[in-house]
Design an enzyme around this catalytic site. Sequence first.
Site, mmCIF file in Angstrom:
data_model
loop_
_atom_site.group_PDB
_atom_site.id
_atom_site.type_symbol
_atom_site.label_atom_id
_atom_site.label_comp_id
_atom_site.label_asym_id
_atom_site.label_seq_id
_atom_site.Cartn_x
_atom_site.Cartn_y
_atom_site.Cartn_z
ATOM 1 N N HIS A 1 -1.364 -23.775 -8.867
ATOM 2 C CA HIS A 1 -2.554 -23.340 -8.111
ATOM 3 C C HIS A 1 -2.513 -24.005 -6.741
ATOM 4 O O HIS A 1 -1.558 -23.813 -6.006
ATOM 5 C CB HIS A 1 -3.799 -23.692 -8.932
ATOM 6 C CG HIS A 1 -5.097 -23.092 -8.471
ATOM 7 N ND1 HIS A 1 -5.198 -22.138 -7.519
ATOM 8 C CD2 HIS A 1 -6.373 -23.351 -8.865
ATOM 9 C CE1 HIS A 1 -6.481 -21.810 -7.331
ATOM 10 N NE2 HIS A 1 -7.217 -22.551 -8.134
ATOM 11 N N ASP B 1 0.314 -20.089 -0.155
ATOM 12 C CA ASP B 1 0.859 -21.452 -0.106
ATOM 13 C C ASP B 1 2.243 -21.521 0.499
ATOM 14 O O ASP B 1 2.754 -22.617 0.741
ATOM 15 C CB ASP B 1 0.892 -22.030 -1.529
ATOM 16 C CG ASP B 1 -0.511 -22.269 -2.057
ATOM 17 O OD1 ASP B 1 -0.840 -21.768 -3.142
ATOM 18 O OD2 ASP B 1 -1.298 -22.906 -1.333
ATOM 19 N N HIS C 1 1.813 -14.051 -7.611
ATOM 20 C CA HIS C 1 0.352 -14.146 -7.674
ATOM 21 C C HIS C 1 -0.144 -13.288 -8.829
ATOM 22 O O HIS C 1 0.395 -12.229 -9.107
ATOM 23 C CB HIS C 1 -0.284 -13.645 -6.360
ATOM 24 C CG HIS C 1 -1.654 -14.171 -6.134
ATOM 25 N ND1 HIS C 1 -2.757 -13.609 -6.716
ATOM 26 C CD2 HIS C 1 -2.088 -15.237 -5.432
ATOM 27 C CE1 HIS C 1 -3.828 -14.285 -6.359
ATOM 28 N NE2 HIS C 1 -3.452 -15.286 -5.583
#
Length: 455
Positions: free
Chosen positions: A270, A365, A309
């Site tokens: 995460h 990210d 994702h």
Amino acid sequence: MSEQAETLSITDNRTGRTYELPITDGAVRAAGLRDIKVNNDDFGLLSYDPAFTNTASCRSAITFIDGDAGILRYRGYPITELAEKSSFLEVSYLLLAGELPGSAELETWESEITHHTLVHESIKKFVDGFHHDAHPMGMLVSTVGALSTFYPDAKEIADPGLRRLQIVRLIAKITTLAAYLYRHSVGFPYVYPDNDLSYAGNFLNMMWKATELKYEPDPILEHVMDVLFVLHADHEQNCSTSAMRAIGSSQADPFSAAAAAIAALYGPLHGGANEQVLRMLSEIGTVENIPSYVASVKDGKKKLMGFGHRIYKNYDPRAKLVRGLADEVFKVTGTNPMLDIAMELERIALSDEYFISRRLYPNVDFYTGIIYQAMGFPVEMFPVLFAIGRMPGWLAQWEEGLLDSEQKIARPRQLYIGYGERPYTPMENRSPVADDDVEPIAAQAAQAAPARPLR
Ligand code: SDX
């Protein structure tokens, strides 16, 4: 075509009985399955959905994502427009209030946040208690949770005024806590907030101020920091937001709920992914080493951190915006050699069948860490920056959950696959259990007993 009934007809082949479940907003209520029984005293059917991959836990008006189209909107506004035209505090207001503020509301909101950035002096005492090399996310979980002990009125979650006060405190103070944790890790003195600066500018002040009388943030880096906070502000029912809602459902105070959300975000799958991306790029080291790393990913030995994702099966719109910010930052900081590796890795991954077939694209990210590193943040601080940006989203979702009359304390069911009833075994009748037997025994239990129907 006749008006089609918005219902689902289910035939239970065990009994031949049929059931009609209403379809509302593209969903059926799992509770409706409980009527499907063989015997009247049966518990009824459950829906089984590990990791909630196809389960809506709530109705929300805050954030909309279309994963296939790569669309992200906060309260209907496209993320691209908010990143270009808004500010983090304005977006925070939007997420919480549901509408963009007028100039007077924004001025009041900004002033409230600015004037709540100080933390109790005692906070320094337990920040000082951490090892110098303590991970800042571990420290952040602890210090945000500890804030609840300074504000007992935070328990009054039914009081709108007190809820707003805690919301302001959390958005304001998380920057101060984050900066304190960093300053502790490098042995620098803590820097007090400077109310003359913007939210992002003050954060950079508390992070980087040295001996100068007044810290002046670089305007480009200040703007990029603010936009990065905007891009992280909310993302519907992700893992950490689900934690925030679940803790909030027990009517715990928002500081305790936020500590749980930060703990969830800490995970490498995460919010911890941005830190792992930099570690991955460092491990790869050169563009020439990319093929062997990709091979290890395809062998299932490693993950391509920053890729994939649960919702986006297309390019994460945030990743594109972050990539664009990198060029702005590098004009000030000079480029980061990791960028070349990241771009080549992306090029290879986006043309490789393994990743295409799994619809693995760069997520938010993938590029953030390269920017953060260029801005001088240590990799351990990357998930902390994510937490600062996500705080208003967590709080908006928390409050929406509290005000939702359909919600109650979160308490899922389970499919029990353990032993049936068995008598206590006296010590003399027990066979010794070697340490490495424990796992196989547990696994055997998990395989041996089919799920036992609930009564
Ligand atoms: C965030 O939910 C959110 O909205 C989160 C977030 C937010 O704003 O709150 O967007 C922020 O957390 C972004 C994600 C950051 N995490 C990472 O970058 C870590 C690497 N990515 C993965 O671990 C993974 O992609 C997840 C956790 C993000 C999503 O995992 P899913 O949806 O459970 O998908 P999966 O694990 O079932 O994977 C499906 C397939 C599997 O292959 P097979 O077993 O079918 O052969 O894809 C593979 C996975 O092995 N896969 C990857 C991969 N991600 C998935 N293979 C290599 N590298 C990867 N990164």
